[in-house]
Design a protein around this motif. Structure first.
Motif, PDB file in Angstrom:
ATOM      1  N   LYS A 121       8.111 -16.029 -26.164  1.00  0.00           N
ATOM      2  CA  LYS A 121       9.269 -16.304 -25.310  1.00  0.00           C
ATOM      3  C   LYS A 121      10.572 -15.980 -26.034  1.00  0.00           C
ATOM      4  O   LYS A 121      11.484 -15.384 -25.454  1.00  0.00           O
ATOM      5  N   ASN A 163       6.651 -18.898 -18.140  1.00  0.00           N
ATOM      6  CA  ASN A 163       7.008 -20.248 -17.702  1.00  0.00           C
ATOM      7  C   ASN A 163       5.988 -20.824 -16.730  1.00  0.00           C
ATOM      8  O   ASN A 163       5.753 -22.030 -16.717  1.00  0.00           O
ATOM      9  N   ARG A 164       5.387 -19.979 -15.926  1.00  0.00           N
ATOM     10  CA  ARG A 164       4.386 -20.460 -14.958  1.00  0.00           C
ATOM     11  C   ARG A 164       3.093 -20.863 -15.640  1.00  0.00           C
ATOM     12  O   ARG A 164       2.388 -21.740 -15.169  1.00  0.00           O
ATOM     13  N   LYS A 165       2.752 -20.215 -16.757  1.00  0.00           N
ATOM     14  CA  LYS A 165       1.508 -20.519 -17.458  1.00  0.00           C
ATOM     15  C   LYS A 165       1.580 -21.826 -18.219  1.00  0.00           C
ATOM     16  O   LYS A 165       0.567 -22.420 -18.531  1.00  0.00           O
ATOM     17  N   ASN A 193       8.455 -11.070 -17.155  1.00  0.00           N
ATOM     18  CA  ASN A 193       7.605 -11.567 -18.242  1.00  0.00           C
ATOM     19  C   ASN A 193       7.934 -13.021 -18.580  1.00  0.00           C
ATOM     20  O   ASN A 193       7.034 -13.852 -18.756  1.00  0.00           O
ATOM     21  N   ARG A 209       9.372 -15.253 -16.614  1.00  0.00           N
ATOM     22  CA  ARG A 209       8.958 -16.099 -15.482  1.00  0.00           C
ATOM     23  C   ARG A 209       7.452 -16.339 -15.509  1.00  0.00           C
ATOM     24  O   ARG A 209       6.988 -17.443 -15.212  1.00  0.00           O
ATOM     25  N   ASP A 210       6.690 -15.305 -15.864  1.00  0.00           N
ATOM     26  CA  ASP A 210       5.237 -15.452 -15.939  1.00  0.00           C
ATOM     27  C   ASP A 210       4.848 -16.404 -17.074  1.00  0.00           C
ATOM     28  O   ASP A 210       3.928 -17.212 -16.917  1.00  0.00           O
TER      29      ASP A 210
END
Length: 59
Positions: free
Chosen positions: A4, A56-58, A51, A53-54
Motif C-alpha cells: 500500500k 482496501n477491500r481485501k 489497486n 481500492r482493491d
C-alpha cells in the motif's frame, strides 16, 4: 515498505510527473508536446487508484 505504501509513492510520483508534463505542454502546437507522457501518467494514476481500492477491500 508495504504494498500500500509503495502504491501511494507511485501515485504521488505519477502526479508530480503529470504536473511537469502539463507545464511543458505547448498549446499552440500540441504535437510537439509530451502528450503520450500525459496519457501514460493518467493511466498509471488510474491503475494505482484501482489497486489501492482493491487492497482496501481485501482487508
Amino acid at each position: 515498505m508495504t504494498k500500500k505504501t509503495g502504491a501511494f509513492l507511485i501515485l504521488i510520483a505519477a502526479l508530480i510527473l503529470l504536473i511537469l508534463n502539463v507545464s511543458h505542454l505547448d498549446f499552440s502546437d500540441i504535437k510537439k508536446g509530451p502528450v503520450t507522457g500525459i496519457v501514460s501518467n493518467i493511466l498509471l494514476i488510474l491503475a494505482m487508484i484501482i489497486n489501492i481500492r482493491d487492497m482496501n477491500r481485501k482487508v
